[in-house]
Design an enzyme around this catalytic site. Structure first.
Site, PDB file in Angstrom:
ATOM      1  CG  ASP A 191      -0.005  42.100   5.424  1.00  0.00           C
ATOM      2  OD1 ASP A 191       0.309  41.284   6.606  1.00  0.00           O
ATOM      3  OD2 ASP A 191      -0.596  43.171   5.231  1.00  0.00           O
ATOM      4  CG  ASP A 229       0.932  41.082  11.025  1.00  0.00           C
ATOM      5  OD1 ASP A 229       0.727  40.759  10.168  1.00  0.00           O
ATOM      6  OD2 ASP A 229       1.517  42.418  11.248  1.00  0.00           O
TER       7      ASP A 229
END
Length: 407
Positions: free
Chosen positions: A93, A287
């Site tokens: 992440d 992201d």
């Protein structure tokens, strides 16, 4: 005298070959990213991506709101923890910092059927005290408290504004093995209670810009990945000296601001023969944990209008929140949809059609860019088949088209 010099030489050689620590000189490491599901469930990905967007946007104004992970279409990182190594997978992440894994039997941890790390089976595990800088960083965010006379740093790391999703435990220090390389001195969360949707892995590896993230602790200065959309193939995740982009087609743009997220300035978008505006002063976030791409207004509406006006396929009804959607034969969109180019400060990303049009059901393709009420995000579908480098030292993002399966 000669014998002493020889012995000294052997000692120095042994030290140079020893496993690096998290604060040693930058070197290269290789890890692997995998996708668990055989195919993306796009309606579920849309809902989970929107949930993640909401918590990411909330964290812009509140440092106490870490991200909810989007596991549908997300990439897991293969990592080993401890000595001897215990093999696990965890969501990779770029939008958060804390590294954590399920510890022990963990009957109150989610997901229940994934493996755990057992600190009592490792000879290199130790607890981090409250004086450690990682504990201090969590305390400043309101995410940690100190018990056991300061020898244990307890945390409760909540995901989202409601606090219903969280990971809870204590900070530890361990050796992490990436590929075949061991890195000592990584601080991580040893979770003994959690609730929420964390996919099928055993935790989460934060790759953000804050002090708690894996890349910051390793001190390697940069990392890169090249995402392969085929779930049967592993994608490379590279750190330090291995994260270099070479050859033709490399372009770079600066990060907009400090903090966890990797924001860059999206100045405009070219769709076919139309030039539409970018996303304004807040930029757009790269992201890895969000599947879909989101544009704030007016960038979204004007880009959608350009897509509709230049697509020469039979239009069908929007599907599960995706649109515009079109009928195709054999998923062939060649020459029938407009090109799409993202213009950043000093860099242009010419997207393959598969990065913004996908087959959401048999014979139906849709533009998979969504409207955002706030923050703009470039999700992992749009990043596929690009080698993307996050350079923390130079505060810049670089990318080039790549055959990721050959890296």
């Amino acid at each position: 005298m000669a014998a002493r010099v020889a012995i000294l030489g052997l000692m120095i050689h042994a030290l140079l070959l020893a496993a690096p620590t998290a604060n040693s000189e930058p070197r290269g490491f290789r890890a692997t990213l995998i996708r668990r599901e055989k195919a993306i469930n796009y309606p579920r990905a849309a809902q989970q991506s929107y949930d993640r967007l909401s918590t990411l946007a909330a964290r812009v104004t509140s440092t106490q709101t870490p991200l909810r992970s989007d596991n549908e279409g997300a990439y897991d990182m293969e990592v080993s923890i401890g000595t001897p190594p215990q093999n696990l997978t965890a969501i990779a992440d770029t939008g958060s910092d804390l590294v954590w894994a399920k510890c022990g039997s963990c009957p109150t941890c989610m997901p229940k059927d994934s493996p755990s790390y057992y600190p009592n089976k490792s000879s290199t595990f130790s607890k981090l005290p409250c004086t450690n800088r990682l504990c201090v960083a969590l305390e400043e965010q309101g995410q940690a408290t100190c018990g056991a006379r300061g020898t244990e740093c307890d945390y409760k790391y909540s995901y989202g504004l409601s606090g219903d999703d969280y990971t809870q435990g204590y900070l530890g220090n361990e050796t992490f093995t990436l590929g075949g390389d061991a890195v000592q001195g990584i601080g991580f969360g040893c979770t003994n209670m959690s609730n929420g949707n964390y996919g099928t892995g055993s935790g989460l590896v934060g790759l953000g810009r804050g002090p708690l993230s894996l890349v910051s602790q390793m001190g390697v200065g940069a990392f890169s990945y090249c995402l392969i959309p085929d779930p049967s193939m592993a994608s490379p995740l590279l750190f330090g000296s291995l994260a270099n982009l070479t050859g033709s087609g490399v372009q770079s743009t600066r990060f907009l601001q400090s903090g966890t997220f990797y924001n860059v300035n999206l100045r405009s978008i070219t769709i076919g023969n139309a030039r539409t505006p970018g996303t304004g002063p807040n930029g757009i976030v790269f992201d890895s944990g969000t599947t879909l791409t989101y544009l704030s207004e007016p960038a979204y509406t004007l880009a959608r209008i350009a897509i509709v006006s230049q697509t020469s396929l039979p239009r069908v009804a929007d599907t599960d929140g995706f649109g515009p959607c079109y009928q195709v034969t054999g998923n062939n969109t060649s020459g029938t949809v407009p090109t799409m180019v993202l213009h950043f400060d000093g860099a242009n990303m010419n997207l393959p059609v598969a990065n913004y049009f996908v087959e959401v059901e048999s014979g139906v393709v849709c533009w998979v860019v969504q409207r955002s009420p706030s923050l703009s995000i470039i999700g992992n579908i749009m990043q596929a088949n690009y080698h993307i480098k996050y350079d923390l030292d130079k505060k810049a993002l670089s990318f080039q088209p790549a055959n990721c399966s050959s890296m």
